[in-house]
Scaffold this active site. Structure first.
Site, PDB file in Angstrom:
ATOM      1  N   ASP A 195       1.219  -0.545  -0.121  1.00 47.57           N
ATOM      2  CA  ASP A 195       0.225   0.333  -0.229  1.00 47.57           C
ATOM      3  C   ASP A 195       0.516   1.565  -0.572  1.00 47.57           C
ATOM      4  OD1 ASP A 195      -1.514   2.447   0.835  1.00 47.57           O
ATOM      5  OD2 ASP A 195      -2.639   0.869   2.520  1.00 47.57           O
ATOM      6  N   HIS A 196       1.058   2.281  -1.135  1.00 53.92           N
ATOM      7  CA  HIS A 196       2.059   3.010  -1.465  1.00 53.92           C
ATOM      8  C   HIS A 196       1.945   4.293  -0.370  1.00 53.92           C
ATOM      9  CE1 HIS A 196      -0.800   4.737  -4.222  1.00 53.92           C
ATOM     10  NE2 HIS A 196      -0.349   5.964  -3.837  1.00 53.92           N
ATOM     11  N   HIS A 258      -6.247   2.633   1.749  1.00 56.39           N
ATOM     12  CA  HIS A 258      -5.660   4.153   2.518  1.00 56.39           C
ATOM     13  C   HIS A 258      -5.942   4.349   3.739  1.00 56.39           C
ATOM     14  CE1 HIS A 258      -3.184   3.040  -1.259  1.00 56.39           C
ATOM     15  NE2 HIS A 258      -4.454   3.783  -2.001  1.00 56.39           N
TER      16      HIS A 258
END
Length: 500
Positions: A195-196, A258
């Site tokens: 999950d960047h 996110h």
């Protein structure tokens, strides 16, 4: 483990473990915009292994010269440091190999294995491999099964890891099925679900902010905090990803990963240690305690409007979108973490596309003081802590002070810290930190299976209620902050969304 908010681990010059990074989807947007520039910047900072190679796997036919030119082009366009064609840059490019492969062509996987074995001998990478699946979700399982069938993940005498981009399934059932396939080849500790947002500097700083400051941790509970807001606002539309968005929508695309990841870092209890599993254990506890009423979730879809001075089309007019689509591009909800620390504190979350500003932030709004002394005759604002994730990463703290002069007026003032204000500091991109971590086997910033599972357990009832016709999708004009019902959601509790 290095401090969560640091640039890179203190005293570490490079990743010590040799490896081959195998990028499936090498000609795609993610590789071009993020992965190649990230690798280049790691090389500039001397943070790649001494024995290292990249095998870029794509479906298009390319010569070695064409593939190298595309890597250079992506670095020039998207790297935070300038490409100079120096000797160091030329050495970096020597690490790259391009391999054409149709993901469903079993015979070609044997040739890929031979190439990897050959590079192992040439580059002394000892059979260690990181498989980065920068591909559409439907290709995850077939690729993993081919890796197993062709002995490219033997898990004996060497290290193999697999990196998987979101979305991890489209509901709990599909996520469980995908996880079962991947676990047939890789152990849980070898799986890096990326999950960047967890690689962004201020997200890494959340734990440091909480647990390294006496000013905040004693107040981080329902006795002092009135409510929490999390906002992810985007000015863009679906940007040609209509076919993906028709399957996902904002709930699955943003909330399930996110936003819930940020919420867990805000609400988690202090871990017993800073090791990976201790931190993940506390995040899972938050997800298990999280409750929402699906009837109160606001869902919206952008219509035509004006964003940044330009007229833009409605979602239903986007390419690869059903003209009668009821997919949401906006979600707002109120959730509660039902544990002792947070009982009674609402967590408001909203995310949307085609909004007037692009930003991501967390707002901690503290409770007002009793209505005596200064509160007797004046309406004073509460203290507010704003953690800005993007675009200007930093921390903003608002408190009350006397206005300069002879009168006794009280005004809100602020202390503001920006990451970019640090002299000589050029904030690394999220993928730099994440690639660096996966190559050294540090999985704190990646999601464990039970985090994914409980995130879906939170989201699935909302999606099921919508599917049953429980909540209609509401059109909002592009360039606005979503449907008015999102404002009603928070105003009904006597509160307002924070203005960026």
């Amino acid at each position: 483990m290095d401090p969560v908010g640091s640039h890179y681990p203190i005293g570490v010059i490079a990743v010590q473990n040799p490896c081959i990074l195998v990028i499936f989807g090498a000609t795609g947007d993610l590789a071009r915009r993020k992965l190649y520039p990230a690798l280049y910047n790691l090389a500039q900072d001397q943070l790649l292994p001494e024995h290292f190679a990249v095998v870029a796997v794509g479906r298009r036919a390319k010569t070695a010269e064409e593939a190298e030119a595309e890597v250079i082009e992506s670095i020039k366009a998207f790297s935070r440091t300038e490409y100079t064609a120096s000797e160091q840059d030329r050495e970096f490019l020597k690490c790259f190999h391009y391999f054409q492969l149709d993901f469903y062509d079993s015979a070609r996987y044997s040739e890929l294995k031979s190439l990897l074995d050959s590079i192992d001998q040439q580059c002394h990478t000892q059979g260690n491999r990181v498989f980065f699946l920068a591909v559409a979700p439907e290709h995850f399982a077939p690729i993993v099964l081919q890796l197993k069938a062709h002995g490219m993940a033997p898990n004996q005498g060497s290290q193999q890891r697999v990196v998987i981009e979101k979305p991890f399934g489209h509901d709990l059932k599909s996520a469980e099925e995908l996880n079962s396939v991947i676990r047939s080849t890789f152990a849980e500790e070898q799986i890096y679900r990326i999950d960047h947002y967890l690689g962004k500097e201020m997200v890494q700083n959340l734990m440091v902010l909480r647990f390294a400051n006496t000013l905040f941790e004693p107040l981080w509970n329902n006795k002092y905090i009135d409510h929490v807001q999390i906002t992810f606002a985007e000015t863009v539309g679906v940007e040609g990803r209509g076919s993906y968005y028709e399957k996902a929508g904002a709930l699955r695309d943003m909330v399930q990963n996110h936003m819930l990841q940020l919420l867990t870092l805000i609400a988690m209890e202090p871990p017993v240690d800073l090791d990976t599993e201790s931190i993940r254990d506390e995040k899972v506890k938050v997800l298990r305690s999280l409750k929402v009423n699906p009837k109160e979730v606001v869902r919206g879809q952008y219509g035509p409007g004006v964003v940044n001075g330009s007229q833009v089309a409605a979602y239903k007019q986007e390419e690869h979108v059903d003209p009668n689509s009821s997919v949401e591009t906006f979600v707002a909800l109120k959730a509660y973490v039902e544990n002792f620390r947070w009982a009674g504190v609402p967590f408001y979350m909203r995310t949307g596309k085609r909004m007037p500003q692009k930003y991501s932030e967390i707002v901690i709004s503290f409770k007002k003081l009793p209505g005596v002394l200064y509160f007797k005759d004046e309406k004073l604002d509460p203290n507010v802590l704003v953690i800005r994730v993007q675009p200007d990463a930093g921390v903003f703290f608002k408190f009350n002070a006397k206005k300069p002069g002879t009168d006794e007026t009280i005004v809100p003032v602020s202390m503001d810290f920006s990451e970019s204000s640090l002299a000589g500091f050029n904030t690394p991109e999220a993928y730099e930190r994440l690639l660096y971590d996966v190559m050294r086997g540090e999985s704190t910033l990646f999601t464990r299976w039970d985090e994914v599972e409980h995130a879906w357990r939170f989201v699935d009832p909302i999606a099921a209620y919508w599917k049953a016709g429980g909540v209609p999708v509401i059109l909002y004009p592009a360039g606005s902050f979503g449907p008015p019902q999102a404002d009603f959601l928070i105003r009904a509790d006597g509160r307002e969304w924070h203005e960026y």
